[in-house]
Write an enzyme that holds these catalytic residues in place. Structure first.
Site, short mmCIF file in Angstrom:
data_model
loop_
_atom_site.label_atom_id
_atom_site.label_comp_id
_atom_site.label_asym_id
_atom_site.label_seq_id
_atom_site.Cartn_x
_atom_site.Cartn_y
_atom_site.Cartn_z
N HIS B 188 -5.24 -1.13 8.20
CA HIS B 188 -4.95 -1.66 7.27
C HIS B 188 -4.72 -2.74 6.49
CE1 HIS B 188 -2.83 -0.51 2.80
NE2 HIS B 188 -2.63 -1.35 3.42
N GLU B 189 -3.80 -3.23 7.69
CA GLU B 189 -3.91 -4.57 7.21
C GLU B 189 -5.01 -5.51 7.62
OE1 GLU B 189 -1.37 -5.42 5.83
OE2 GLU B 189 -0.25 -3.51 6.59
N HIS B 192 -7.19 -5.47 4.73
CA HIS B 192 -6.62 -6.74 3.16
C HIS B 192 -7.13 -8.16 4.14
CE1 HIS B 192 -4.29 -4.36 0.80
NE2 HIS B 192 -3.32 -4.47 2.02
N GLU B 271 -4.21 -1.38 -2.43
CA GLU B 271 -3.93 -0.60 -1.21
C GLU B 271 -4.61 0.63 -1.19
OE1 GLU B 271 -1.11 -1.35 0.60
OE2 GLU B 271 -1.28 -3.28 -0.52
#
Lengths: 196, 384
Positions: B188-189, B192, B271
């Site tokens: 997930h990071e 980003h 997100e």
């Protein structure tokens, strides 16, 4: 006037041809580079296995057969790897590599399953470390393989679709093979088995 | 395998990207509208004032038409360009100031770096997981940090370019997540980083700062007029200047409010996008959903203790500042929505992970690291 027109059309055709050729070269470089990544990770995997066997030997003296099998599977996989790193994408080599790695994965997961019944071994820090490194390497191999197979698909699409297929056949760009591991289900479960 | 078919990450990605584009456009429109409005107000007031000074007795034409006639359009345009210039220039300066590399940000948040040669098994596992996902994402290896003394499950990515990025994981996440769940959070990071969300957020924050500067400028105008205009006879000019200052203050404040709402809305979209991209990297939505469920399970006592919590909350994996309702200012979509996107069969009433106590999570996480009976219980594994 007509001459000029013909020359212009020819020039345009040549420009398109050059562009298509360069595109094929770029895609070929991409999948070769992706294969180099797999090669790095497979090498890492093969380098870890002698250490694993060495640290396990003292505890698992009854499993000599399995240990020999692991070493044999590792050695033949390493041989195929060295051969394959020169010819990425070659269908025969890729199939052989897939088979060799599949066998290795199968034997390894058997070894980890057997280790369940040796609590002293499982408590050893060295073993846990090696297990973590192997789990991580399995993941790296599968992610690198994912990237390689994507790159191969893009390259093959370019080789087989109109109009770049004309350029491809002119300059001998052949279709290349993806890398699939036989015994994949078992291989994917190897880290899971070792966790429980 | 079936879960992979259910979760179509490319479709989710396309939708999130489209919505972000609309929101960014809205942001630019707000800036433009505020500049133009200020310009028109200034043009009206000063244009009208000048006319009154020139022809004291001339009757003021009534109605909207008359008002439009009174506007000094040259002045309006100048002021509008000036205001837009102020907003964009302060935004640019702010962006330059905040644009440090990821490691600096991570250290500022109290992170300690994890390196390849760590002897700690939990940290070693984290480092490995980050390396794995870097291969999956085909991005350079970022620096890795652990936020100590942080029991909640959270993570962040910092740094404006993939080359200078850093990923931070709280101690609680390290202790409570299994290897696969950790991988989902790290992916997930990475998403980003891959999607340029830190850059986008920085720009939005800088724009808001520009709008704040506008209302500060307005206040300064009002104050200077208040102090210098007292003794002067020309009360009309003083009033006009006051009105211009007030306009700046009001429009600036309105802009800041609208900007915050938009920033939060964009952040929520990003997100969802990052969740989808994370699945693209790891090809398994299950563990990421589980990590989110564990956050939900801990939410009662989980609160980021960090004093910077409010400033950096948009960068986090999950909302750190506790909110009663998923308001318009929330930077993350509601947990349940995120979990449902990944796991459509999720039911908070019956899901075992959603109600798992942290003690059990830690036990499960440690199973992969050391023998179960060994060592004391608690959160100490990452401090060894």
């Amino acid at each position: 006037m007509e001459m000029l027109l013909i020359i212009l059309v020819l020039l345009a055709l040549m420009a398109i041809g050059v562009w298509l050729y360069n595109r094929l070269i770029r895609k070929r470089n991409a999948f070769r580079n992706a294969f180099a990544q797999i090669d790095v990770q497979l090498k890492r995997r093969h380098d870890l296995i002698p250490n694993l066997v060495e640290s396990v030997k003292g505890y698992m003296s009854h499993e000599r057969e399995t240990l020999t099998e692991v070493i044999e599977a590792r050695n033949s996989a390493e041989q195929v790897r060295q051969q394959a790193s020169g010819t990425p994408g070659d269908p025969a080599t890729m199939a052989e590599l897939g088979r060799a790695e599949g066998t290795l994965g199968g034997v390894l997961s058997r070894l980890f399953a057997l280790s369940e019944s040796y609590p002293e071994l499982r408590a050893s820090e060295n073993f846990r470390q090696l297990q973590e490194e192997l789990t991580s390497t399995e993941n790296r191999v599968s992610y690198a393989r994912q990237a390689y197979n994507d790159a191969v698909m893009k390259y093959n699409n370019a080789v087989q679709t109109v109009p770049s297929n004309a350029v491809a056949s002119m300059f001998n760009f052949g279709v290349v093979a993806m890398l699939e591991f036989e015994d994949r289900e078992q291989l994917q479960q190897a880290p899971r088995v070792s966790f429980s | 395998m079936t879960a992979r078919a259910v979760f179509d990450f490319s479709e989710h990605q396309a939708r999130a990207r489209r919505q972000t584009a609309v929101l960014v456009l809205l942001f630019l429109l707000i800036t433009l509208a505020i500049s133009l409005l200020t310009g028109v107000v200034a043009g009206f007031l000063f244009g009208g004032a000048a006319e009154h000074v020139g022809h004291q007795t001339a009757a003021v034409p009534g109605g909207l038409e008359g008002m439009v006639e009174q506007i000094d359009w040259n002045l309006a345009l100048t002021v509008a360009v000036l205001v837009a210039g102020i907003i964009l220039a302060t935004a640019a300066i702010r962006a330059l100031m905040l644009g440090g590399n990821g490691a600096t940000v991570a250290r500022a948040m109290g992170g300690t770096e994890v390196t390849r040669d760590t002897r700690n098994p939990a940290k070693r596992r984290l480092y490995n997981v980050v390396e794995e996902v870097a291969i999956a994402a085909t991005l350079p290896m970022p620096r890795v940090f652990v936020i100590k003394h942080e029991k909640g499950i959270n993570a962040f990515a910092a740094g404006l370019r993939p080359g200078t990025a850093a990923i931070g994981i709280t101690h609680g996440a390290l202790a409570s997540l299994t290897r696969d769940e950790l991988q989902g959070v790290v992916a997930h990071e990475f998403a980003h980083i891959n999607n340029g969300d830190m850059r986008l957020n920085l720009r939005l924050m800088a724009m808001i700062f520009g709008l704040v500067a506008l209302s500060v400028a307005g206040r300064m105008v009002m104050r200077s007029v208040f102090f210098t205009g007292r003794g002067r006879r020309d009360q009309r000019a003083v009033l006009v200047a006051m009105a211009v200052g007030l306009t700046l203050v009001v429009l600036g404040a309105l802009g800041v409010f609208a900007g915050r709402l938009l920033q939060a809305a964009i952040s929520r979209q990003r997100e969802h996008l990052a969740d989808a991209t994370a699945v693209q990297f790891t090809r398994q939505p299950g563990p990421l959903a589980n990590a989110l469920k564990k956050i939900g399970a801990l939410q009662r006592d989980e609160q980021l203790q960090n004093p910077h919590g409010e400033e950096i909350r948009h960068m986090l994996f999950a909302e750190a500042v506790a909110r009663r309702s998923p308001g318009l200012l929330a930077t993350h979509p509601p947990l349940i929505d995120r979990i449902r996107a990944l796991d459509p069969a999720f039911n908070p009433k019956t899901d075992p992970v959603w109600r798992q106590p942290q003690r059990e999570m830690i036990r499960e996480s440690r199973r992969g690291l050391r023998k179960q009976s060994e060592g004391s219980s608690g959160l100490d594994i990452a401090d060894a």
